[in-house]
Design a protein around this motif. Structure first.
Motif, PDB file in Angstrom:
ATOM      1  N   ASP A   1      19.379  44.824  29.662  1.00  0.00           N
ATOM      2  CA  ASP A   1      20.459  45.648  30.196  1.00  0.00           C
ATOM      3  C   ASP A   1      20.383  45.738  31.712  1.00  0.00           C
ATOM      4  O   ASP A   1      21.408  45.690  32.401  1.00  0.00           O
ATOM      5  CB  ASP A   1      20.395  47.056  29.591  1.00  0.00           C
ATOM      6  N   LYS A   2      19.170  45.874  32.250  1.00  0.00           N
ATOM      7  CA  LYS A   2      19.021  45.949  33.704  1.00  0.00           C
ATOM      8  C   LYS A   2      19.474  44.657  34.354  1.00  0.00           C
ATOM      9  O   LYS A   2      20.127  44.683  35.403  1.00  0.00           O
ATOM     10  CB  LYS A   2      17.559  46.240  34.062  1.00  0.00           C
TER      11      LYS A   2
ATOM     12  N   ARG B   1      21.708  42.520  33.185  1.00  0.00           N
ATOM     13  CA  ARG B   1      23.165  42.426  33.106  1.00  0.00           C
ATOM     14  C   ARG B   1      23.820  43.350  34.121  1.00  0.00           C
ATOM     15  O   ARG B   1      24.769  42.954  34.827  1.00  0.00           O
ATOM     16  CB  ARG B   1      23.631  42.778  31.696  1.00  0.00           C
ATOM     17  N   GLU B   2      23.338  44.584  34.215  1.00  0.00           N
ATOM     18  CA  GLU B   2      23.930  45.535  35.159  1.00  0.00           C
ATOM     19  C   GLU B   2      23.790  45.057  36.598  1.00  0.00           C
ATOM     20  O   GLU B   2      24.721  45.185  37.398  1.00  0.00           O
ATOM     21  CB  GLU B   2      23.270  46.910  34.987  1.00  0.00           C
ATOM     22  N   ARG B   3      22.642  44.516  36.932  1.00  0.00           N
ATOM     23  CA  ARG B   3      22.439  44.019  38.288  1.00  0.00           C
ATOM     24  C   ARG B   3      23.378  42.846  38.567  1.00  0.00           C
ATOM     25  O   ARG B   3      23.966  42.751  39.647  1.00  0.00           O
ATOM     26  CB  ARG B   3      20.986  43.599  38.491  1.00  0.00           C
TER      27      ARG B   3
ATOM     28  N   GLU C   1      26.296  42.221  37.133  1.00  0.00           N
ATOM     29  CA  GLU C   1      27.680  42.679  37.194  1.00  0.00           C
ATOM     30  C   GLU C   1      28.000  43.310  38.546  1.00  0.00           C
ATOM     31  O   GLU C   1      29.136  43.218  39.020  1.00  0.00           O
ATOM     32  CB  GLU C   1      27.954  43.675  36.063  1.00  0.00           C
ATOM     33  N   LYS C   2      27.022  43.948  39.168  1.00  0.00           N
ATOM     34  CA  LYS C   2      27.254  44.536  40.488  1.00  0.00           C
ATOM     35  C   LYS C   2      27.410  43.464  41.567  1.00  0.00           C
ATOM     36  O   LYS C   2      27.871  43.747  42.672  1.00  0.00           O
ATOM     37  CB  LYS C   2      26.114  45.492  40.844  1.00  0.00           C
TER      38      LYS C   2
ATOM     39  N   PRO D   1      31.840  41.465  33.385  1.00  0.00           N
ATOM     40  CA  PRO D   1      31.483  42.046  32.092  1.00  0.00           C
ATOM     41  C   PRO D   1      31.953  41.145  30.950  1.00  0.00           C
ATOM     42  O   PRO D   1      33.101  40.678  30.974  1.00  0.00           O
ATOM     43  CB  PRO D   1      32.211  43.392  32.095  1.00  0.00           C
TER      44      PRO D   1
END
Length: 281
Positions: free
Chosen positions: A192-193, A195-197, A199-200, A222
């Motif tokens: 998750d980390k 993917r979130e990084r 996406e930013k 996303p």
């Protein structure tokens, strides 16, 4: 550099100097396998040499301040980074510049080599041993290295212990899936980390192709939104195809996506009922 006796014998019998035309099919394949293993061993030795260079060129204070500045920028953008676990072998700006000059590559490519060599020493030592022994190759090293970037050194070592010995017997696709499963099992939050990084740091990229065309890509978006966008483009392209468009569906999808972005998508009339023609009353 002098070759030892075994390497010299191998080179004379099945290396580049051998007459492959005189070999059987099995011997030709075996020669190719041996060359591949030799290339892997050479790459392992290259990384070992880069590690020695990194040991001799520790990062300067200026370089470390640059790292801190990047971390502050990431924090301002909402991008969280795991703390850097330093050791006696690590990538530095000095080593990156030396590699770029010696290898005639870009600073970016040199930086990847420096980071990979440092991580093989500190985080993935079993993988490095497999590479040096010729039992895995550089493509599989990249899969394991990239897949463990969001793990701590301790957790990366666990993945190393689980998969490195078997990496040479897997395809890169199988290994990539195995790494994903291992990461989720060891640190469920790591995926998750990552993917979130990513996406930013999403971006729209445009680059030229060799044939005179261009490629427009939306990167690190996303997945749900990407799937929805693709489905909409596909539905509109299929409607255009049903209405009589002559292009193949992939080309229609490309034109549809451009039309939606630029606001130039033409009106798509519904297909005429069977038997009707433009001249019918």
């Amino acid at each position: 550099m002098m070759l030892d006796e075994s390497e010299s014998d191998w080179d004379l019998q099945s290396g580049p100097g051998a007459d492959l035309a005189l070999m059987s099919d099995a011997d030709v394949i075996e020669a190719a396998v041996q060359c591949r293993e030799a290339a892997s061993r050479a790459q392992g030795r290259m990384y070992r040499a880069l590690q020695e260079l990194e040991r001799r060129r520790p990062p300067s204070k200026r370089y470390r301040r640059g790292e801190d500045a990047r971390e502050r920028r990431d924090a301002a953008d909402g991008v969280e980074n795991a703390p850097v676990e330093r050791g006696p072998v690590m990538a530095s700006a000095e080593v990156t510049s030396e590699i770029a000059l010696a290898f005639t590559v870009t600073e970016y490519a040199a930086g990847k080599l420096a980071e990979t060599s440092a991580d093989l020493w500190a985080r993935l030592p079993r993988l490095h041993m497999e590479l040096e022994a010729g039992r895995t190759d550089h493509d599989r090293v990249r899969v394991l290295w990239e897949g463990t970037q969001d793990l701590s050194s301790e957790d990366a070592g666990k993945v190393d212990a689980m998969l490195s010995a078997a990496s040479g017997s897997m395809t890169t696709g199988e290994l990539r899936d195995a790494v994903k499963r291992a990461v989720i099992r060891i640190d469920p939050a790591a995926a998750d980390k990552r993917r979130e990084r990513a996406e930013k740091r999403a971006r729209a990229s445009l680059y030229a192709n060799r044939n005179g065309t261009a490629t427009l890509a939306l990167e690190d978006i996303p997945p749900a939104q990407g799937a929805a966008a693709k489905a909409r483009v596909n539905a509109i392209a299929r409607a255009a195809k049903s209405a009589g468009a002559a292009e193949q569906l992939p080309a229609l999808e490309a034109k549809t996506a451009l039309g939606l972005i630029l606001g130039t998508l033409p009106l798509i009339l519904p297909p005429a009922p069977p038997g009707d023609s433009p001249g019918d009353p």
